[in-house]
Design a protein around this motif. Sequence first.
Motif, PDB file in Angstrom:
ATOM      1  N   LYS A   2      -0.994   1.864 -35.992  1.00  0.00           N
ATOM      2  CA  LYS A   2      -1.356   1.083 -37.181  1.00  0.00           C
ATOM      3  C   LYS A   2      -2.328  -0.016 -36.742  1.00  0.00           C
ATOM      4  O   LYS A   2      -1.960  -0.890 -35.952  1.00  0.00           O
ATOM      5  N   LYS A  23     -12.663   4.660 -40.652  1.00  0.00           N
ATOM      6  CA  LYS A  23     -12.535   5.913 -41.423  1.00  0.00           C
ATOM      7  C   LYS A  23     -12.218   7.087 -40.492  1.00  0.00           C
ATOM      8  O   LYS A  23     -11.378   7.933 -40.792  1.00  0.00           O
ATOM      9  N   ALA A  26      -8.656   6.887 -39.288  1.00  0.00           N
ATOM     10  CA  ALA A  26      -7.717   7.252 -40.363  1.00  0.00           C
ATOM     11  C   ALA A  26      -7.660   8.772 -40.511  1.00  0.00           C
ATOM     12  O   ALA A  26      -6.590   9.350 -40.697  1.00  0.00           O
ATOM     13  N   LYS A  27      -8.826   9.413 -40.388  1.00  0.00           N
ATOM     14  CA  LYS A  27      -8.882  10.878 -40.487  1.00  0.00           C
ATOM     15  C   LYS A  27      -8.017  11.531 -39.417  1.00  0.00           C
ATOM     16  O   LYS A  27      -7.481  12.608 -39.584  1.00  0.00           O
ATOM     17  N   GLY A  29      -5.249  10.437 -38.389  1.00  0.00           N
ATOM     18  CA  GLY A  29      -3.821  10.186 -38.615  1.00  0.00           C
ATOM     19  C   GLY A  29      -3.369   8.767 -38.369  1.00  0.00           C
ATOM     20  O   GLY A  29      -2.202   8.439 -38.583  1.00  0.00           O
ATOM     21  N   ASN A  30      -4.267   7.891 -37.904  1.00  0.00           N
ATOM     22  CA  ASN A  30      -3.884   6.476 -37.738  1.00  0.00           C
ATOM     23  C   ASN A  30      -3.882   5.789 -39.106  1.00  0.00           C
ATOM     24  O   ASN A  30      -4.590   6.217 -40.022  1.00  0.00           O
ATOM     25  N   GLU A  31      -3.115   4.718 -39.205  1.00  0.00           N
ATOM     26  CA  GLU A  31      -3.139   3.943 -40.440  1.00  0.00           C
ATOM     27  C   GLU A  31      -4.107   2.780 -40.204  1.00  0.00           C
ATOM     28  O   GLU A  31      -3.943   2.028 -39.232  1.00  0.00           O
ATOM     29  N   HIS A  33      -6.000  -0.647 -41.625  1.00  0.00           N
ATOM     30  CA  HIS A  33      -5.975  -1.720 -42.623  1.00  0.00           C
ATOM     31  C   HIS A  33      -7.219  -2.581 -42.443  1.00  0.00           C
ATOM     32  O   HIS A  33      -7.333  -3.313 -41.460  1.00  0.00           O
ATOM     33  N   LYS A  48      -6.182   8.774 -47.814  1.00  0.00           N
ATOM     34  CA  LYS A  48      -4.854   8.543 -47.237  1.00  0.00           C
ATOM     35  C   LYS A  48      -5.035   7.797 -45.902  1.00  0.00           C
ATOM     36  O   LYS A  48      -5.980   8.053 -45.179  1.00  0.00           O
ATOM     37  N   ASN A  49      -4.160   6.884 -45.599  1.00  0.00           N
ATOM     38  CA  ASN A  49      -4.191   6.123 -44.335  1.00  0.00           C
ATOM     39  C   ASN A  49      -5.176   4.962 -44.320  1.00  0.00           C
ATOM     40  O   ASN A  49      -5.335   4.300 -43.302  1.00  0.00           O
ATOM     41  N   ILE A  50      -5.929   4.766 -45.422  1.00  0.00           N
ATOM     42  CA  ILE A  50      -6.861   3.626 -45.443  1.00  0.00           C
ATOM     43  C   ILE A  50      -6.376   2.599 -46.456  1.00  0.00           C
ATOM     44  O   ILE A  50      -6.054   2.932 -47.598  1.00  0.00           O
ATOM     45  N   GLU A  83       2.974  -4.962 -42.679  1.00  0.00           N
ATOM     46  CA  GLU A  83       2.573  -3.566 -42.454  1.00  0.00           C
ATOM     47  C   GLU A  83       2.919  -3.122 -41.042  1.00  0.00           C
ATOM     48  O   GLU A  83       2.599  -2.007 -40.644  1.00  0.00           O
TER      49      GLU A  83
END
Length: 370
Positions: A2, A23, A26-27, A29-31, A33, A48-50, A83
Motif C-alpha cells: 500500500k 497507475k 496499481a495495475k 496489484g498494489n494499492e 493512494h 481498482k486499487n487507485i 489506509e
Amino acid sequence: MKIGMVLYPTYGGSGVVATELGKALAKKGNEVHFITYSQPVRLGKITKNIFYHEVSMSNYPLFDYPPYETELASKIVDVVLHEALDLLHVHYAIPHASAAFMAQQILKNKGIQIPYITTLHGTDITLLGKSPSFEPVISFCINSSAAVTAVSESLKKDTFSNFDINKEIHVIPNFVELSEGSDVIKRNDYAKQSQKILSHVSNFRPVKRIADVIKIFKIVSDALDSKLILVGDGPERYKAEALCRELDLCDKIVFIGKIPDSSQILKISDLFILPSQTESFGLSALEAMVEGVPIISSNAGGLIEVNINGETGYSSLVGNVKEMAQNSIALLKNDQLWSEMSNNCKERASKFSLENILPFYEKLYLESIK
Ligand code: GMT
C-alpha cells in the motif's frame, strides 16, 4: 503493497512520472493512494486499487501564505493511519519531503513506522533547492529518506554539489509507455503536405527558453516551408506571442495551450525543439523520441543522457540558436538522415520503457519496507 504517492498534480514532468508510476503499480496489484491538492492531470479514469486524497487548503484571512506543508503533513498522517500504508513515495523535494518527514515523526509518536522515498526531479535541486532559504531543510529531509532517487546522473551530481548529502542516490531515469498509435488529429489539420512540422512541449517557464524556440524556428522557416506547434502554457506565453508578432510569424506558429495528451502532436511532428537553460532529464524529449521524432536540444543537465548528439538529434550549448537552427535545417533537408535518426530515437526510447524502469522502483520499495 500500500503506497502513498505525494506529488504535484499539474502538467509538470514530476507529476506525470508520479502519476504514471502509480497507475502502473496499481495495475500490478498494489494499492496506490495519490495525495495532492487537485486531481492529477494524467490520472484519467480511476481504476481498482487507485485512490485520490485531496489536500484541502484553508483560506483563513490571517494567512498571506496558506500553510500547504502543514495541511499536507496532516493529510499524510490521516491516510497512513486509516489506509494502513506501508510506504510513502514523495515526488519533488519541496515541500513534499519535509511534509513526509513531519508526518513520519507524528506517526512515530503513535507507534507507527513508515519509510519515505524521495525522488528528486530537477528544479527542486537545480534552481529552488540550492537557495539558502530552502537548503538546510532539503538536505535534512533528503538525508532522512529511506531511499533517494534522481532522474539522471547529472541531477545526482548536482544534488551532491548543492547539498550536504550523506546518502546514496539511485539514478532511476524517466520512463515512457511505448507508442500505441491512436491518431485523432492529422498532419493536414495543422500544415500543408509540403510543410515540415516542428514542435515544443513545456510549462512555458523561463528555464525552457521559449524565445530560443521561436528564434530557431524563424531561421528554419526562412530556409524551408514549415510550421511550429507550441504545446503547453505558462508565464512566458505572453512574451512568446509578442515575439511571434514581432517576427511576423503568426500564420506559421500555432499555440495549442495545455492538452492532456501531447503525443497527438508529437505523432505529426518532424522535429522536437528543447533548448532549456537547465533540464534534469527532459521527459518531453523522451516522449517525442518514442514517436520517432528527432530532437534539437541544448546540452544542459541530463538532456545529453537522453538525446545523443548525432544519433537521436543534435545538442548545442545553451543559447546557441544559430547552431540549433542549422542542425534543424540540415536534418529536415536530408530524408535519409532523418529516417536513420527517427529509427534511432525509437530504439533509444525503448530503453526507457515503463517495463524496463518500473522494477528499479519496485526493488527500492521492497528494500525500504524490510
Ligand atoms: O519544468 C519542468 O519540466 C517540470 C519539472 C517538474 O518537476 O515537474 O520537470 C522536471 O522533472 C521532470 C520529470 O522527472 C524532468 O523530465 C524535467 O527535466 C525536470 N525539469 C527541469 O529540470 C527543468
